[in-house]
Design a protein around this motif. Structure first.
Motif, short mmCIF file in Angstrom:
data_model
loop_
_atom_site.label_atom_id
_atom_site.label_comp_id
_atom_site.label_asym_id
_atom_site.label_seq_id
_atom_site.Cartn_x
_atom_site.Cartn_y
_atom_site.Cartn_z
N ALA B 341 -2.41 4.04 4.00
CA ALA B 341 -1.15 4.13 3.27
C ALA B 341 -1.44 3.87 1.79
O ALA B 341 -1.17 2.79 1.26
N MET B 349 -3.51 3.62 -4.93
CA MET B 349 -2.52 2.54 -4.97
C MET B 349 -1.87 2.39 -3.59
O MET B 349 -1.45 3.37 -2.98
N PRO B 350 -1.80 1.16 -3.08
CA PRO B 350 -1.15 0.96 -1.77
C PRO B 350 0.29 1.45 -1.78
O PRO B 350 0.99 1.32 -2.79
N PRO B 352 3.13 1.14 1.00
CA PRO B 352 3.67 0.81 2.32
C PRO B 352 5.13 1.26 2.49
O PRO B 352 6.04 0.48 2.30
N ILE B 378 6.06 0.11 7.26
CA ILE B 378 4.66 -0.33 7.23
C ILE B 378 4.62 -1.67 6.50
O ILE B 378 5.05 -1.75 5.35
N PRO B 379 4.13 -2.74 7.15
CA PRO B 379 4.14 -4.04 6.48
C PRO B 379 3.14 -4.07 5.31
O PRO B 379 2.07 -3.48 5.42
N PRO B 380 3.50 -4.73 4.22
CA PRO B 380 2.60 -4.77 3.06
C PRO B 380 1.53 -5.86 3.15
O PRO B 380 0.70 -5.96 2.27
N TYR B 382 -0.96 -6.52 5.29
CA TYR B 382 -2.27 -6.32 5.92
C TYR B 382 -2.96 -5.12 5.29
O TYR B 382 -2.44 -4.54 4.35
N ASP B 383 -4.13 -4.73 5.84
CA ASP B 383 -4.82 -3.64 5.17
C ASP B 383 -4.08 -2.32 5.41
O ASP B 383 -3.13 -2.26 6.17
N SER B 384 -4.50 -1.29 4.71
CA SER B 384 -3.69 -0.09 4.60
C SER B 384 -3.99 0.96 5.68
O SER B 384 -3.41 2.03 5.66
#
Lengths: 77, 458
Positions: B341, B349-350, B352, B378-380, B382-384
């Motif tokens: 994500a 850039m992430p 989520p 998508i939770p911010p 944890y990893d993407s």
């Protein structure tokens, strides 16, 4: 009086690292572009900067708090 | 004693993978989750779920007492650690063992030994596995030239006390070494208060090759190799099985070396030995062992038909390996790409988002391991990594074609993903030829090969 909002969901930090002082303290002058905190999103740290100028009033959420996008992080006078 | 109630101490796509494998084996599944992960797919698929703490990993997925307490409260008899988080923590494995539960992985002692770079190198050397030629421990500037002559140029000069790349220099020949070694020593003294040096052969632009192994504590087999040279910031983005750059003889000795090391440490479970491969010299060097299941395990499953996750659960429950080396055959070629994500056009850039639409890639020889569903935020925290698209075909060329079709047929709305990166890579002539190494992708990105317009066109 105005607010600085979170640009992203994530975890908000007041300090550059746990051992350092917060980016801003109440009474500090804030210029446009000054960094006021960090958002950790998916293991990446993104700088939160002021898009307005003013005097720092205080953080609206505790250090290391999960926030949503748009959440108020700090207030300026 | 076979496992009956498996506690999954992980999240995301690997939790889904483990829950499915365990259920297929008739095992009752208990999924751990943080307060931020109540809606995740593995929670919905598992027989039961239990909250182990607040959103931050350190309070939940990394919280050993909370996980053990939850595992005991739910009467689990085994814990699967997945990858990342506590999967390679000897303290966690030991705590699980001491609580009388089965840790789905090797023993805490093996994790500890293989997690220590020096101990792992010694174990490898003892098992006859080639390691990067280097000085036996710390040396002085005066010894550098004679040691370098033995191991061969170019050499890398490191501070013995250092880490994190500080004080590393590369000398192409003796003249450079004589200039650089004293500099490295001075810098090491200033930075660490210790001027001791360590030198090893510098493998420039190596390929990353790794071997999948399975062990039951007594014997071990390999499931052939993978190539994972396409990396960004030391993270793999695209992985293949097998490695087309190897000839059969090299492949055989590489895989045999991995089995020798796995046997030497009485390995139990699924593991991976990582190597650097110097293509010009046709030489491989062991760098480290990962004592867990890996993100890219599906490519190996595609070419061998072995269910690695099921097998690791069975052997850790006390079963013998269900196959001999002769029974493990390899057919065709498989490729996996990691979907993250992130916005590949904005420096990754992430991103989520909320998944608004989800159309999975389908087709013969296409597999999609993920944890998404429509409406999922998508939770911010944890990893993407969102999932992996895996394809299998008779040849590498056909696998790349299939990958393009799979990515084109897939739709993930409401969030950014790295799919455009994989489309651009699949269209690149060098990638098509397999002509890359671990230092290839970052300069390729810096050169602007992934611009917004190119991505749209792809």
């Amino acid at each position: 009086m105005s607010d600085i909002q979170s640009p992203l969901p994530g975890t908000f930090y007041h300090k550059p690292s746990p051992e350092e002082p917060p980016f801003k303290a109440p009474g500090d002058a804030v210029a446009i572009g000054d960094q006021i905190g960090l958002i950790e999103v998916m293991k990446t740290f993104i700088a939160v900067t002021a898009d307005i100028a003013g005097t720092f009033k205080g953080y609206s959420v505790d250090d290391a708090t999960p926030v949503t996008a748009g959440a108020v992080l700090a207030e300026l006078d | 004693m076979a496992i009956e109630r498996l506690f999954i101490a992980n999240r995301g796509e690997i939790a889904v993978r483990v829950v499915k494998a365990a259920k297929a084996l008739g095992i009752h599944t208990i999924q751990a989750h943080s307060e931020a992960d109540t809606e995740m797919l593995a929670v919905k698929l598992a027989d039961e779920a239990v909250c182990v703490g607040p959103a931050p990993s350190k309070d939940s997925y990394l919280n050993i007492p909370a996980i053990l307490e939850a595992a005991k409260a739910t009467k689990a008899d085994a814990i699967h650690p997945g990858y990342g988080f506590l999967s390679e923590s000897p303290a966690f494995a030991r705590a699980v063992e001491e609580a009388g539960l089965i840790f789905v992985g090797p023993s805490a002692d093996t994790i500890e030994r293989m997690g220590d770079k020096v101990a792992a190198r010694q174990a490898a050397e003892a098992a006859g596995v080639p390691v990067v030629p280097g000085s036996d421990g710390r040396i002085d500037v005066s010894e550098a030239v004679s040691v370098a002559e033995k191991i061969g140029y170019p050499v890398m000069i490191k501070a013995a006390a250092g880490g994190g790349g500080r004080g590393i220099r590369i000398a192409k020949d003796e003249a450079e070494l004589k200039t650089l070694a004293p500099q490295a020593k001075a810098e090491a003294e200033a930075a660490f208060g210790d001027g001791g040096l360590y030198i090893e052969r510098a493998i420039l632009s190596p390929r990353h090759i790794e071997v999948q192994i399975l062990g039951d504590g007594e014997t071990a087999v390999h499931c052939y190799e993978r190539e994972c040279s396409l990396q960004r910031r030391r993270q793999k983005v695209w992985e293949e099985a097998g490695a087309m750059c190897l000839d059969d003889e090299t492949r055989e000795s590489l895989c045999a070396s991995a089995v020798a090391l796995a046997k030497a440490v009485n390995y139990r479970g699924a593991g991976t030995l990582e190597y650097l491969y110097d293509e010009a010299a046709n030489e491989f060097y062991f760098i480290e062992m990962n004592t867990r299941i890996q993100v890219e395990h599906p490519v190996t499953e595609m070419v061998t038909g072995v269910d690695l996750v099921a097998e690791m659960i069975k052997v850790c429950g006390g079963a013998k390996l269900s196959m001999t080396q002769d029974e493990i055959k390899k057919t065709g070629h498989a490729i996996e790409v990691r979907l993250c994500a992130e916005d590949p056009f904005l420096n990754f850039m992430p991103w989520p988002g909320v998944v608004s639409t989800l159309k999975e890639p389908t087709g013969d020889g296409v597999r999609f391991d993920h944890f998404l569903s429509e409406g999922y935020q998508i939770p911010p925290f944890y990893d993407s990594l969102l999932g992996k698209v895996i394809v299998h075909a008779e040849t590498r060329e056909a696998a790349i074609d299939k990958l393009v079709e799979a990515l084109e047929s897939m739709e993930i709305g409401g969030t950014k993903t790295t799919a455009p990166l994989h489309m651009a890579l699949a269209a690149d002539p060098e990638v098509r030829k397999g002509a890359f190494h671990t230092q290839w992708l970052e300069p390729w990105l810096e050169a602007g090969n992934l611009s917004a317009t190119k991505g749209d066109a792809a």
